[in-house]
Design a protein around this motif. Structure first.
Motif, short mmCIF file in Angstrom:
data_model
loop_
_atom_site.label_atom_id
_atom_site.label_comp_id
_atom_site.label_asym_id
_atom_site.label_seq_id
_atom_site.Cartn_x
_atom_site.Cartn_y
_atom_site.Cartn_z
N LYS A 48 0.83 -1.21 0.00
CA LYS A 48 0.00 0.00 0.00
C LYS A 48 0.86 1.26 0.00
O LYS A 48 0.61 2.21 -0.76
CB LYS A 48 -0.91 -0.02 1.22
CG LYS A 48 -1.86 1.17 1.37
CD LYS A 48 -2.78 0.96 2.55
CE LYS A 48 -3.82 2.09 2.68
NZ LYS A 48 -3.19 3.32 3.18
N ALA A 49 1.89 1.27 0.83
CA ALA A 49 2.75 2.45 0.92
C ALA A 49 3.45 2.73 -0.40
O ALA A 49 3.53 3.89 -0.84
CB ALA A 49 3.77 2.25 2.04
N GLU A 52 0.81 3.82 -3.16
CA GLU A 52 0.31 5.18 -2.93
C GLU A 52 1.37 6.23 -3.25
O GLU A 52 1.04 7.31 -3.76
CB GLU A 52 -0.18 5.32 -1.49
CG GLU A 52 -1.48 4.57 -1.23
CD GLU A 52 -2.02 4.77 0.18
OE1 GLU A 52 -1.27 5.31 1.03
OE2 GLU A 52 -3.17 4.40 0.43
N TYR A 53 2.63 5.92 -2.96
CA TYR A 53 3.70 6.87 -3.28
C TYR A 53 3.80 7.05 -4.80
O TYR A 53 3.91 8.17 -5.31
CB TYR A 53 5.03 6.39 -2.72
CG TYR A 53 6.17 7.35 -2.97
CD1 TYR A 53 6.32 8.49 -2.20
CD2 TYR A 53 7.08 7.13 -4.00
CE1 TYR A 53 7.35 9.39 -2.44
CE2 TYR A 53 8.10 8.01 -4.25
CZ TYR A 53 8.24 9.15 -3.47
OH TYR A 53 9.25 10.04 -3.71
N GLN A 55 1.44 6.46 -7.05
CA GLN A 55 0.23 7.13 -7.52
C GLN A 55 0.21 8.62 -7.19
O GLN A 55 -0.36 9.41 -7.93
CB GLN A 55 -1.00 6.44 -6.95
CG GLN A 55 -1.22 5.03 -7.48
CD GLN A 55 -2.37 4.31 -6.82
OE1 GLN A 55 -2.79 4.66 -5.70
NE2 GLN A 55 -2.89 3.28 -7.47
N SER A 56 0.86 9.00 -6.09
CA SER A 56 0.89 10.41 -5.71
C SER A 56 1.65 11.26 -6.72
O SER A 56 1.53 12.48 -6.73
CB SER A 56 1.52 10.57 -4.32
OG SER A 56 2.93 10.35 -4.35
N HIS A 60 0.38 5.04 -12.64
CA HIS A 60 -0.22 3.80 -12.16
C HIS A 60 0.90 2.86 -11.70
O HIS A 60 2.08 3.05 -12.04
CB HIS A 60 -1.10 3.15 -13.22
CG HIS A 60 -0.38 2.57 -14.41
ND1 HIS A 60 0.46 1.46 -14.34
CD2 HIS A 60 -0.38 2.93 -15.72
CE1 HIS A 60 0.93 1.17 -15.53
NE2 HIS A 60 0.45 2.06 -16.39
N PHE A 97 -4.30 -4.08 -4.54
CA PHE A 97 -3.86 -2.70 -4.78
C PHE A 97 -3.68 -2.42 -6.28
O PHE A 97 -2.91 -1.55 -6.67
CB PHE A 97 -2.58 -2.41 -3.99
CG PHE A 97 -2.80 -2.51 -2.51
CD1 PHE A 97 -3.30 -1.43 -1.79
CD2 PHE A 97 -2.59 -3.71 -1.84
CE1 PHE A 97 -3.55 -1.54 -0.44
CE2 PHE A 97 -2.82 -3.83 -0.48
CZ PHE A 97 -3.32 -2.73 0.22
#
Length: 359
Positions: A48-49, A52-53, A55-56, A60, A97
């Motif tokens: 997840k971490a 998300e990094y 995607q930020s 993708h 994810f």
């Protein structure tokens, strides 16, 4: 064609995602949890971490390269059951994810082999180089030392934890020939493909690099016949290939444009790069430009375009240019040039098709 860029993570790469954002056309990041050892479960919080990094930064994170296969699975020994269960759980966790493709390989011990990480080229750049005679004359320990001294960055497939067991692994491999390795791959796929298919993930096996035996180790993903045999194991939509022009194309008997023509449909992921092959079996990595190497990159992209290929593509190993200090083969500058060349070819074929339709 979904252009991606391989990245080794925060603190483990000289390239940042802010840099990658400045390369036109890049949609996704090809990633992995590089601190995880082969056989370990990738935990949901870690995944997840990282996702998300990525995607930020506007990318993708749908392709993972690689979830490494533990040597016990390749050897087919009594420990493989637990490692296969771990692999199944990692597939499940990644699917939560948004991961859609997992690239992996099935090469015992060495995931890839080069004899020089920074071979000088005529234009002043350096590149990865394979010297066939040197590999044939070296002991494995000598090659390991050469690779270790070439870079202070982690090199996938050459993890220190594995290299310190090199004698043990070579001894174990004496009982595994190509036929047995195929049997072990079959067992692995029969166990993981139902899980991958149920969770919408395609398992994309990478060809051997180089596509022939080294140090007497078996190699089975070496050409078109390998792909036929792979699909004979299972025609599951999860049983796929990573089409790597540079790895499989290092054998001049493999016409990569023809392979793209026949197998792009089972290749959700493609590595496109060029190598120059010498008559003595040596090869050196070059720019992506077709004329600079021995592989018909132009023909490969044409075949992909003709098929309306929508899979993930990344430039592969690049030269080290303009004084860039980087992981061997994985600087930013030459891979960015590679992306622009691939996009240029794609756009040119699109324009040609449009003109033909208007006539």
């Amino acid at each position: 064609m979904n252009i991606t860029f391989r990245w080794y993570g925060q603190g483990n790469d000289t390239v940042t995602l802010d840099h990658v954002k400045q390369i036109p056309g890049v949609k996704g990041i090809v990633w992995a949890l590089h601190h995880k050892q082969p056989g370990e479960v990738w935990g949901e919080e870690e995944i997840k971490a990282e996702v998300e990094y990525i995607q930020s930064h506007g990318f993708h994170a749908e392709v993972v390269e690689s979830v490494n296969v533990h040597e016990a699975i390749k050897l087919g020994n009594e420990e493989r059951g637990q490692y296969i269960e771990n692999y199944q759980q990692t597939i499940r966790n990644l699917s939560e994810f948004g991961v859609k493709v997992i690239c992996y390989n099935f090469m015992p011990i060495f995931d890839w082999t080069r004899t020089d990480m920074f071979r000088p080229l005529e234009d002043g750049s350096t590149a990865l180089f394979f010297e066939k005679a040197k590999v044939e004359s070296l002991e494995p320990q000598e090659l390991i030392r050469m690779v270790a001294e070439a870079s202070d960055m982690t090199l996938p497939g050459w993890e220190p934890e594995k290299m310190i067991r090199i004698q043990e692994l070579f001894e174990a491999c004496k009982t595994v020939d190509e036929e047995q390795l195929w049997a072990n791959l079959t067992f692995f796929l029969e166990e993981i493909l139902p899980v991958a298919e149920a969770h919408g993930i395609q398992m994309a096996i990478h060809p051997d690099d180089p596509p022939w035996s080294i140090f007497g180790l078996p190699r089975i993903m070496t050409g078109a016949k390998s792909y036929e045999k792979l699909r004979a194991i299972s025609d599951s939509p999860a049983n796929c290939i990573t089409m790597c022009t540079g790895s499989m194309g290092a054998n001049p008997a493999n016409d990569m444009a023809e392979i793209a023509k026949h197998y792009a449909g089972i290749a959700p992921f493609a590595h496109i790069r060029n190598v120059k092959i010498y008559d003595n079996g040596d090869f050196v990595e070059t720019s992506h430009l077709t004329k600079d190497g021995s592989i018909n990159i132009q023909g490969v992209v044409e075949e992909l375009h003709n098929q309306g290929y929508k899979g993930y593509v990344r430039p592969d190993h690049g030269r080290h240019i303009w004084g860039e200090q980087c992981r061997p083969g994985y600087g930013m500058y030459d891979r960015a040039l590679g992306i622009m060349y691939l996009n240029g070819l794609w756009d040119a074929y699109a324009s040609l098709v449009k003109k033909e339709a208007e006539v």
